[in-house]
Design a protein around this motif. Structure first.
Motif, PDB file in Angstrom:
ATOM      1  N   LEU A  48       0.831  -1.203   0.000  1.00 57.41           N
ATOM      2  CA  LEU A  48       0.000   0.000   0.000  1.00 57.41           C
ATOM      3  C   LEU A  48       0.866   1.254   0.000  1.00 57.41           C
ATOM      4  N   ASN A  49       1.993   1.197   0.697  1.00 55.55           N
ATOM      5  CA  ASN A  49       2.886   2.355   0.738  1.00 55.55           C
ATOM      6  C   ASN A  49       3.584   2.589  -0.599  1.00 55.55           C
ATOM      7  N   ILE A  50       3.787   1.514  -1.362  1.00 60.23           N
ATOM      8  CA  ILE A  50       4.370   1.686  -2.698  1.00 60.23           C
ATOM      9  C   ILE A  50       3.437   2.515  -3.568  1.00 60.23           C
ATOM     10  N   GLY A  51       2.134   2.188  -3.534  1.00 59.07           N
ATOM     11  CA  GLY A  51       1.167   2.983  -4.276  1.00 59.07           C
ATOM     12  C   GLY A  51       1.112   4.413  -3.793  1.00 59.07           C
ATOM     13  N   ARG A  52       1.211   4.581  -2.474  1.00 58.05           N
ATOM     14  CA  ARG A  52       1.198   5.932  -1.903  1.00 58.05           C
ATOM     15  C   ARG A  52       2.430   6.728  -2.325  1.00 58.05           C
ATOM     16  N   LEU A  53       3.580   6.072  -2.363  1.00 52.65           N
ATOM     17  CA  LEU A  53       4.809   6.756  -2.751  1.00 52.65           C
ATOM     18  C   LEU A  53       4.780   7.175  -4.218  1.00 52.65           C
ATOM     19  N   LEU A  54       4.268   6.295  -5.088  1.00 55.55           N
ATOM     20  CA  LEU A  54       4.238   6.610  -6.515  1.00 55.55           C
ATOM     21  C   LEU A  54       3.401   7.857  -6.807  1.00 55.55           C
ATOM     22  N   GLY A  55       2.326   8.035  -6.041  1.00 60.16           N
ATOM     23  CA  GLY A  55       1.463   9.175  -6.293  1.00 60.16           C
ATOM     24  C   GLY A  55       1.616  10.322  -5.327  1.00 60.16           C
ATOM     25  N   GLY A  56       2.445  10.157  -4.296  1.00 57.97           N
ATOM     26  CA  GLY A  56       2.517  11.185  -3.265  1.00 57.97           C
ATOM     27  C   GLY A  56       3.879  11.784  -3.035  1.00 57.97           C
ATOM     28  N   THR A  57       4.709  11.811  -4.077  1.00 56.47           N
ATOM     29  CA  THR A  57       6.063  12.344  -3.924  1.00 56.47           C
ATOM     30  C   THR A  57       6.185  13.778  -4.454  1.00 56.47           C
ATOM     31  N   ALA A  58       5.063  14.400  -4.784  1.00 52.56           N
ATOM     32  CA  ALA A  58       5.103  15.694  -5.477  1.00 52.56           C
ATOM     33  C   ALA A  58       5.797  16.772  -4.663  1.00 52.56           C
ATOM     34  N   ILE A  59       5.433  16.906  -3.386  1.00 58.70           N
ATOM     35  CA  ILE A  59       6.005  17.971  -2.553  1.00 58.70           C
ATOM     36  C   ILE A  59       7.510  17.779  -2.388  1.00 58.70           C
ATOM     37  N   ILE A  60       7.911  16.548  -2.114  1.00 58.13           N
ATOM     38  CA  ILE A  60       9.343  16.256  -1.919  1.00 58.13           C
ATOM     39  C   ILE A  60      10.114  16.510  -3.216  1.00 58.13           C
ATOM     40  N   GLU A  61       9.526  16.123  -4.339  1.00 61.69           N
ATOM     41  CA  GLU A  61      10.194  16.339  -5.628  1.00 61.69           C
ATOM     42  C   GLU A  61      10.355  17.825  -5.924  1.00 61.69           C
ATOM     43  N   MET A  62       9.366  18.616  -5.544  1.00 60.01           N
ATOM     44  CA  MET A  62       9.456  20.056  -5.785  1.00 60.01           C
ATOM     45  C   MET A  62      10.520  20.699  -4.907  1.00 60.01           C
ATOM     46  N   VAL A  63      10.546  20.352  -3.624  1.00 56.87           N
ATOM     47  CA  VAL A  63      11.514  20.959  -2.698  1.00 56.87           C
ATOM     48  C   VAL A  63      12.932  20.544  -3.073  1.00 56.87           C
ATOM     49  N   CYS A  64      13.100  19.272  -3.421  1.00 54.85           N
ATOM     50  CA  CYS A  64      14.433  18.760  -3.772  1.00 54.85           C
ATOM     51  C   CYS A  64      14.744  18.930  -5.254  1.00 54.85           C
ATOM     52  N   THR A  65      13.834  19.560  -6.012  1.00 55.94           N
ATOM     53  CA  THR A  65      13.970  19.764  -7.462  1.00 55.94           C
ATOM     54  C   THR A  65      14.299  18.467  -8.194  1.00 55.94           C
ATOM     55  N   TYR A  66      13.617  17.393  -7.783  1.00 56.95           N
ATOM     56  CA  TYR A  66      13.844  16.095  -8.420  1.00 56.95           C
ATOM     57  C   TYR A  66      12.941  15.950  -9.645  1.00 56.95           C
ATOM     58  N   PRO A  67      13.490  15.565 -10.794  1.00 53.66           N
ATOM     59  CA  PRO A  67      12.696  15.504 -12.035  1.00 53.66           C
ATOM     60  C   PRO A  67      11.813  14.264 -12.104  1.00 53.66           C
TER      61      PRO A  67
END
Length: 326
Positions: A240-259
């Motif tokens: 369940l956390n894998i599904g959550r991670l795939l769709g819920g990384t937006a904020i972290i990606e923005m702060v860390c500027t991850y593409p």
């Protein structure tokens, strides 16, 4: 089991259609005109005629329900439309960024397990003792941290102060560690508590007391009996956390500027890029429900109780009667 799988797959179809309907109308009802935003990207003020022409080209002047049915019909042909911002295929944009998010999810999940399993086990076997209390306080603190704040703390500690990791992620091997570690720390808090609760419950079962009465070592009971019995629960939570991670990384990606896909989605929302946002939501929802389906099937395969209940349901009670007769 085949009947159960087919039933679950058929149940996913109306769920995905409902998700597509809600996501389509929500993004279209949000304020802002994508045609005006696109034409204003260079700093110019577009004329009303130019905006109207672009809206007609994009089909935005048609009624919403007509736009939705046309979009849904194209989906069944494998066409998610073209991005308004880049003029590229939505499928191409998602496929271009998805591998980065997939790598980030895999590394974050690995780090989460490496952090959570030892601490969850340690907390369970030392229930209500000093070690347990320290771990519980730590999980409470980390679970209270918002994702963006945790990311900023990680950047300050590992990039600014210690200079171990780059502060700007570019998808490289070193750049992926910081966002993955941030996700792992924020996710581990809940995972540790869940492992602790499942293991404490299992260690309180009657068969554990019988094993102890037979003089079997505590370490053997823990690793060969208790942990084995809690494995379905642990795998379910991980899936369940894998599904959550795939769709819920937006904020972290923005702060860390991850593409990654999350960053792409936020940029699409900012630009009112309807096709890209709709495609992102639909793809993430599909992945999430498929991951959940896979977790349920895996749970049914490794947990005899779930497998028994499925066989009982499919046989209409005949399975139970035959088992009793045997």
């Amino acid at each position: 089991m085949k009947k159960y799988i087919l039933k679950r797959i058929l149940c996913l179809i109306p769920i995905l259609i409902l998700i597509s309907f809600v996501s389509f109308f929500m993004i279209h009802l949000s304020p802002g005109d994508p045609a005006q935003i696109y034409l204003s990207a260079n700093g110019d003020i577009p004329s009303a005629e130019a905006i109207a022409t672009l809206r007609e080209e994009l089909g935005l002047n048609k009624p919403l329900f007509e736009q939705y049915t046309a979009w849904l019909g194209n989906i069944f042909q494998g066409d998610l439309g073209n991005s308004i911002s880049t003029q590229k295929s939505v499928v191409y944009e998602i496929a271009n960024y998805f591998p980065n998010t997939l790598k980030l999810t895999a590394l974050a999940m690995l780090l989460t397990l490496l952090i959570s399993l030892p601490l969850g086990i340690l907390s369970a076997i030392h229930e209500n003792k000093l070690v347990d209390n320290v771990i519980r306080v730590g999980t409470f603190i980390t679970s209270s941290l918002p994702g963006f704040f945790a990311a900023l703390l990680m950047i300050y500690l590992f990039a600014v102060k210690l200079k171990w990791l780059p502060s700007i992620s570019t998808g490289s091997s070193a750049g992926i560690i910081l966002p993955a570690l941030t996700l792992a720390v924020t996710l581990s808090a809940a995972y540790i508590r869940q492992i602790r609760s499942a293991l404490i419950k299992e260690l309180g079962e009657e068969y554990i007391f019988m094993l102890r009465a037979r003089g079997i070592k505590e370490r053997v009971i823990l690793y060969t009996n208790a942990l084995k019995s809690t494995l379905p629960t642990i795998l379910t939570i991980a899936g369940l956390n894998i599904g959550r991670l795939l769709g819920g990384t937006a904020i972290i990606e923005m702060v860390c500027t991850y593409p990654g896909l999350g960053r792409l989605a936020i940029q699409a929302i900012t630009n009112r890029d309807y096709p890209l946002v709709q495609g992102y939501v639909l793809v993430m929802a599909t992945i999430y429900v498929l991951v959940n389906l896979g977790v349920d099937l895996l749970h049914a395969c490794i947990d005899p109780r779930v497998k028994y209940s499925i066989q009982k349901e499919n046989s209409g009670g005949l399975f139970v009667e035959n088992t009793k007769m045997a």
